[in-house]
Enzyme design. Sequence first.
Site, PDB file in Angstrom:
ATOM      1  N   GLY A   1       0.818  -1.196   0.000  1.00  0.00           N
ATOM      2  CA  GLY A   1       0.000   0.000   0.000  1.00  0.00           C
ATOM      3  C   GLY A   1       0.858   1.253   0.000  1.00  0.00           C
ATOM      4  O   GLY A   1       2.089   1.196  -0.044  1.00  0.00           O
TER       5      GLY A   1
ATOM      6  N   ALA B   1      12.466   5.884 -13.032  1.00  0.00           N
ATOM      7  CA  ALA B   1      11.401   6.641 -12.371  1.00  0.00           C
ATOM      8  C   ALA B   1      10.266   6.827 -13.367  1.00  0.00           C
ATOM      9  O   ALA B   1      10.471   7.394 -14.439  1.00  0.00           O
ATOM     10  CB  ALA B   1      11.932   7.981 -11.905  1.00  0.00           C
TER      11      ALA B   1
ATOM     12  N   ALA C   1       7.249   8.277 -12.569  1.00  0.00           N
ATOM     13  CA  ALA C   1       6.356   9.388 -12.198  1.00  0.00           C
ATOM     14  C   ALA C   1       6.499  10.542 -13.172  1.00  0.00           C
ATOM     15  O   ALA C   1       7.581  10.832 -13.665  1.00  0.00           O
ATOM     16  CB  ALA C   1       6.681   9.861 -10.789  1.00  0.00           C
TER      17      ALA C   1
ATOM     18  N   HIS D   1      10.762  12.624  -3.352  1.00  0.00           N
ATOM     19  CA  HIS D   1      10.893  11.176  -3.387  1.00  0.00           C
ATOM     20  C   HIS D   1      12.215  10.773  -4.046  1.00  0.00           C
ATOM     21  O   HIS D   1      12.991  10.009  -3.482  1.00  0.00           O
ATOM     22  CB  HIS D   1       9.704  10.599  -4.174  1.00  0.00           C
TER      23      HIS D   1
ATOM     24  N   LEU E   1      14.940  12.600  -4.677  1.00  0.00           N
ATOM     25  CA  LEU E   1      16.128  13.066  -3.951  1.00  0.00           C
ATOM     26  C   LEU E   1      16.415  12.139  -2.772  1.00  0.00           C
ATOM     27  O   LEU E   1      17.548  11.714  -2.561  1.00  0.00           O
ATOM     28  CB  LEU E   1      15.916  14.499  -3.456  1.00  0.00           C
TER      29      LEU E   1
ATOM     30  N   ARG F   1      15.565   9.092  -2.403  1.00  0.00           N
ATOM     31  CA  ARG F   1      15.937   7.750  -2.854  1.00  0.00           C
ATOM     32  C   ARG F   1      17.360   7.724  -3.378  1.00  0.00           C
ATOM     33  O   ARG F   1      18.171   6.907  -2.956  1.00  0.00           O
ATOM     34  CB  ARG F   1      15.001   7.278  -3.970  1.00  0.00           C
TER      35      ARG F   1
ATOM     36  N   GLU G   1      14.197   8.633 -16.583  1.00  0.00           N
ATOM     37  CA  GLU G   1      12.803   9.039 -16.436  1.00  0.00           C
ATOM     38  C   GLU G   1      11.998   8.403 -17.558  1.00  0.00           C
ATOM     39  O   GLU G   1      12.171   8.751 -18.726  1.00  0.00           O
ATOM     40  CB  GLU G   1      12.684  10.564 -16.467  1.00  0.00           C
TER      41      GLU G   1
ATOM     42  N   ASP H   1      10.390   2.115 -10.241  1.00  0.00           N
ATOM     43  CA  ASP H   1       9.555   2.691  -9.174  1.00  0.00           C
ATOM     44  C   ASP H   1       8.697   3.806  -9.775  1.00  0.00           C
ATOM     45  O   ASP H   1       9.162   4.916  -9.959  1.00  0.00           O
ATOM     46  CB  ASP H   1      10.471   3.208  -8.062  1.00  0.00           C
TER      47      ASP H   1
END
Lengths: 184, 184, 184
Positions: free
Chosen positions: A8, A37, A39, A53, A55, A57, A70, A92
């Site tokens: 979750g 990434a 996102a 997030h 930075l 990580r 990206e 991720d």
Amino acid sequence: MINLIIGGARSGKSNYAERLAKALFDNNTSKMIHYIATAECIDQEMEQRINQHRLNRLARFKQNTVELHEVPLELGDKLKQLNQPNNIILVDCLTLWLNNQLYYSPEQDFADLCESTSNLINNLQADVIFVSNEVGLGIIPHNEISRRFVDEAGRLNQAIAKNSDNVIFMLAGIEQCLKGAVYV
Amino acid sequence: MINLIIGGARSGKSNYAERLAKALFDNNTSKMIHYIATAECIDQEMEQRINQHRLNRLARFKQNTVELHEVPLELGDKLKQLNQPNNIILVDCLTLWLNNQLYYSPEQDFADLCESTSNLINNLQADVIFVSNEVGLGIIPHNEISRRFVDEAGRLNQAIAKNSDNVIFMLAGIEQCLKGAVYV
Amino acid sequence: MINLIIGGARSGKSNYAERLAKALFDNNTSKMIHYIATAECIDQEMEQRINQHRLNRLARFKQNTVELHEVPLELGDKLKQLNQPNNIILVDCLTLWLNNQLYYSPEQDFADLCESTSNLINNLQADVIFVSNEVGLGIIPHNEISRRFVDEAGRLNQAIAKNSDNVIFMLAGIEQCLKGAVYV
């Protein structure tokens, strides 16, 4: 070795995925970590969240051992491009990638996308760590778009889990092994 | 033997329930599978979902080994009627049945309904496989009706789980045994 | 011994927490159970729910073995005050306490609050049983406040779980051990 880390929001998925990437790297320091990434910034709040997030990580890895990619949409192509035994690929996350697919190409055949993606991972020589959200354990959403998202996310998670060697469920920062083994 | 298959949306619950029904049937092919469908069409999107769901599901069984029963409300009566050792009863799903109860008889005593249903399963000679959604692991919904649904669904799941021999939690298509044993 | 009982709405968390409190008490009847209720009545429906919840819960203990403390906000102070080896402290629940913190002091530093609370439990001599909701396994909420709540609740659960001896996940009234051991 294909790994799926599912859980979750704020369950410790990304954290566990990084610990796993680091452990695989420490085991063979000639390897390279590729952080994919998925996102994409749609609004300011999201941009802030994403940057924070990333930075947080990336700061955990040494600069010359990790490369940031990206990849909001072309995940399959990127996985093929990075598919070498010496690469550790951390994705991720799958849920944001799916969200981008639904946003930019809602008319595409998602069963196809899901199948081609899960088939792809059968042929990977790189170590891959997928992070994905479980979103289907709350009440069924009222609007059709959200219901579709829940459906597609669930199907994708099932397809990736089926072709993964290890599936880990995160809850309150604690890992539970659903399939395969826990390494870290 | 009473089995409860619980999980989120698109977690592989129905799929696992069918594999279990088939395994019980293959073990004794003189048995008959009764598929109790509790879904009721309220709108067009739902009708489409339901018909697709049923077609997908029933296609996996041989035609002469499975009988479809549409039971939106009178589940207790149907279970009593089909209660014979030679029957394998697959109820898909308890959550939609509860939804129908809340829609048509919101004023009834749900503690009573829950208790009578869970007591009933203590006396069943048929093999029963209940499919049910876990809906309480998201954020608490804003509207009172949804909150009530979450409450009643949770209570029902607890009551059925208590009187089941086996309880299986599905996540990303992978079964986890919460109680009893995993057969397939 | 610090215990965290985590789960969805109506998953049997409070029930399990009480069984654990009773078992610890039965093991040493010179101990005292302190029931810390964090719920605060904001509207009538909530008041009704809370009062019913507390009445149901407290009725299960003998009157002279349990003391009720209403602590919507100052949980840290109360835990310090009750921190004696002879006390069994049941906190029901962390999620409502967090909700109160977000409602009354949205501007405070929640990372600080989370860290100080989880550090505090490292130094407790009392037996503590925390009840907490998992709220992050549904679809990501549309409004920013709900998203923030999901984030803070997840972070808090991780921090408390990290410093707990035992972490139990409740699902359909069935306990699963995530960390440590299951006593009851």
